[in-house]
Design an enzyme around this catalytic site. Structure first.
Site, short mmCIF file in Angstrom:
data_model
loop_
_atom_site.label_atom_id
_atom_site.label_comp_id
_atom_site.label_asym_id
_atom_site.label_seq_id
_atom_site.Cartn_x
_atom_site.Cartn_y
_atom_site.Cartn_z
N ASP A 74 -4.17 7.98 7.42
CA ASP A 74 -3.92 6.65 8.57
C ASP A 74 -5.12 5.70 8.16
O ASP A 74 -6.19 6.15 8.58
CB ASP A 74 -3.64 6.91 9.75
CG ASP A 74 -3.53 5.92 10.46
OD1 ASP A 74 -3.01 4.89 10.11
OD2 ASP A 74 -3.96 6.05 11.88
N PRO A 124 -7.23 2.32 8.80
CA PRO A 124 -7.24 1.10 9.86
C PRO A 124 -7.06 -0.19 9.22
O PRO A 124 -7.15 -0.45 8.18
CB PRO A 124 -8.78 1.17 10.14
CG PRO A 124 -9.51 1.58 8.93
CD PRO A 124 -8.63 2.49 8.45
N SER A 159 -21.69 -13.37 -32.34
CA SER A 159 -22.57 -12.15 -31.54
C SER A 159 -22.46 -12.54 -30.07
O SER A 159 -23.46 -12.88 -29.50
CB SER A 159 -23.70 -12.35 -32.18
OG SER A 159 -24.40 -13.64 -32.22
#
Length: 631
Positions: free
Chosen positions: A100, A102, A538
């Protein structure tokens, strides 16, 4: 708080376990849904519901199923869930661990803690209020941390008169939003959690719903790939010394460990065999699997420290000092480029800085837009650079070694997930396989070569985007220097990929290896007294740093600077057009990164000056650097 049937029995242990996070906007009914599930499946501990009902009566307040989960007094007082709660119970198909999480925005950290452990999610949406801010944020967070299976519970259908049309419209909105997150809901179920409608059994109030109940939808979810079948990942937590033994300890996150296994420890790239698994008599034999905390000794005293990741040789993690990342920024102070933080990944801590802010995802449109900062609770896209190599995974199947936290002092300021998109695994670039090597003692000295040539050897490394003008400038500079008596040669993609690097493609790893080889060859040519001008995109700073290390003081970095728009307008080979059309993947500047030099010895801005002017400046720079030439 842990409720319901204990998972310790043989029967429960034999069932596949599904870890399920329940999330959604505050007050949309998450805790009520879980409480009702526990009630309807007879999973509540004896006397639990009666005790809560009695407490509610003493306080003069109506009973809520959500109170079964609100273990903290503060939660009851505030009427919101502020901590993650884990509940074990059984269905006919499996063991379920419900997390559960929040919904309140101030407790998103706890939501992330819970969701990071989950195989799947239930996203709760209020039928009357619809998709709200936290619904969107939590959906995005599920995608961020790799939870792909989602059941949507449309709660409080009684408040809209059990209206099928309202449910259909809301379902369409939810599907469209989740599709943008590359999530497809496994089921969307209309419910009234308080009354048990469509929780464990079909609802008489909604006969038009021909889909599953919540319980049936949960049973239809599949358990993620058995972590024991994935590659071994064992982050080292500590090293203990007992008598003559040096015991490495840690938790097996995935894969399996057994005595006799040859382990590779990243990012140090050392190997040793497991001599013995020590001190945990409850482990079956000399082996361990996911979730087991183990201690083991090695047959060789190699260097290993806290934060090292043990793996088998065949499937190691990636090694890098730079990565892209998707993050949820939690701090009130906005995140900006250059900020220095600590990245905590498994048991390792890495000093990193934010190399760039690459964008922010809008929670409504889910489109990424350019940004210069990431504000609190925003989903940011950033590039992070570490002071040393990090070992990590960006494979969703190995999520635990790819998720990280960013810390400022003792505060967690972000949660994120690493991505190596566009960047190379640097393991092969730093691994030395040769042994018994001896350097050749040359009889010709550097001073003699300089006297013969009239100049010192040098590596003049031109880097920049495709179309910036590197090859044009390099070839013209070579011609002028040769006419002035210099021993000079240009290395570019055409003359190295036709031979030396003909076996390399254009993946990030192959491009990095291409530059590594060029850097080593250029360093040898400079040691022979030549002025070597290289013309390569590069794009990775780490690759150019390796080339600098190979050549030492002879190395000079020259940034051929031109804006992307200028390079696209030139597009001499039509490559940008093909990349924009999707014909070329991982093209630098489009869908692959370019990291400009931080402190180049010379910058030539070809977007603002002519090629001729740039060549003049480069030739003058080289002559001042290596000598007059004409030997």
């Amino acid at each position: 708080m842990t409720s319901g049937a204990s998972p310790g029995t043989d029967t429960v242990a034999a069932l596949p376990t599904l870890r399920l996070v329940v999330t959604g906007h505050v007050d949309h009914g998450k805790s009520t849904l879980i409480g009702r599930l526990l009630h309807d499946t007879d999973a509540l501990p004896e006397g639990k519901e009666e005790g809560i009902r009695a407490a509610c009566k003493r306080r003069g307040m109506p009973f809520e199923y959500g109170f079964l989960l609100d273990a903290l007094q503060a939660e009851r007082d505030q009427g919101i869930t502020i901590d993650t709660t884990q509940i074990w119970f059984r269905t006919a198909a499996r063991t379920v661990v419900i997390i559960d999480a929040p919904g309140h925005r101030d407790f998103v950290r706890n939501m992330l803690t819970g969701a990071a452990q989950a195989d799947a999610a239930i996203l709760v949406v209020d039928a009357e209020e619809g998709v709200r801010e936290q619904t969107r944020r939590h959906g995005a967070l599920l995608a961020l941390i790799g939870v792909k299976q989602v059941v949507v519970a449309v709660n409080k259908m009684d408040r809209v008169g059990y209206d099928a049309a309202r449910f259909a419209a809301l379902s369409a909105d939810i599907r469209a939003y989740l599709a943008k997150l590359e999530l497809a809901p496994a089921a969307i179920v209309p419910i009234v959690a308080r009354d048990g409608d469509n929780i464990a059994s079909p609802s008489g109030n909604m006969p038009w719903h021909d889909g599953p109940t919540i319980l049936r939808a949960m049973d239809a979810l599949h358990v993620a790939t058995d972590p024991g079948e994935t590659p071994l990942r064992l982050p080292i937590q500590d090293i203990y010394k007992f008598d003559e033994r040096r015991i490495l300890v840690g938790r097996v996150e995935s894969g399996r460990l057994a005595a006799g296994d040859t382990l590779l420890f990243s990012p140090h790239n050392v190997t040793a065999k497991v001599a013995r698994i020590e001190g945990w008599p409850d482990l079956p034999g000399q082996s361990a699997g996911p979730g087991d905390c183990v201690g083991f000794t090695l047959d060789d005293q190699v260097f290993v420290e806290r934060g090292s990741i043990a793996s088998h040789l065949q499937a190691p993690p990636k090694e890098t000092d730079v990565c892209r990342a998707r993050i949820l920024w939690l701090d009130r102070q906005p995140l900006q480029a250059g900020r220095r933080l600590t990245l905590r990944l498994t048991t390792a801590s890495h000093a990193v800085h934010v190399q760039s802010i690459d964008g922010v995802t809008d929670l409504d449109s889910l489109e990424m837009a350019p940004a210069t900062e990431v504000t609190q609770l925003a989903l940011g896209h950033v590039t992070l650079r570490s002071a040393r190599l990090m070992a990590l995974d960006d494979d969703p199947a190995l999520a635990r070694t790819g998720r990280f936290a960013l810390v400022d002092g003792d505060r967690v300021v972000a949660a994120g997930r690493a991505s190596m998109a566009g960047y190379a695994d640097q393991r092969a670039l730093v691994t030395v396989k040769g042994s018994n090597l001896m350097a050749v003692a040359h009889r010709v000295t550097g001073a003699q070569r300089k006297a013969r040539n009239g100049h010192e050897g040098a590596v003049i490394w031109l880097t920049g985007l495709s179309g910036a003008g590197k090859s044009t400038i390099a070839i013209e500079a070579e011609s002028r220097l040769f006419a002035l008596g210099y021993q000079v040669y240009v290395l570019d993609g055409d003359n190295v990929r036709a031979g030396l690097n003909a076996n390399l493609g254009f993946s990030p790893e192959d491009r990095a290896e291409n530059i590594r080889r060029v850097g080593e060859v250029a360093a040898l040519m400079a040691d022979a007294g030549l002025v070597v001008v290289t013309a390569f995109i590069s794009p990775y700073r780490s690759d150019r740093d390796r080339a600098r290390k190979a050549a030492g003081a002879r190395f000079c970095e020259v940034h051929i600077s031109a804006d992307l728009s200028v390079c696209e307008e030139r597009d001499p080979k039509g490559l940008y057009a093909r990349a924009r059309a999707g014909e070329i993947q991982d093209f630098t500047g489009i869908d692959a990164p370019y990291e400009p030099p931080e402190a180049p010895e010379l910058v030539l801005d070809t977007g603002r000056e002519t090629a001729e002017a740039s060549v003049d400046r480069l030739v003058d720079f080289i002559r001042a650097r290596v000598g007059p030439g004409g030997g």
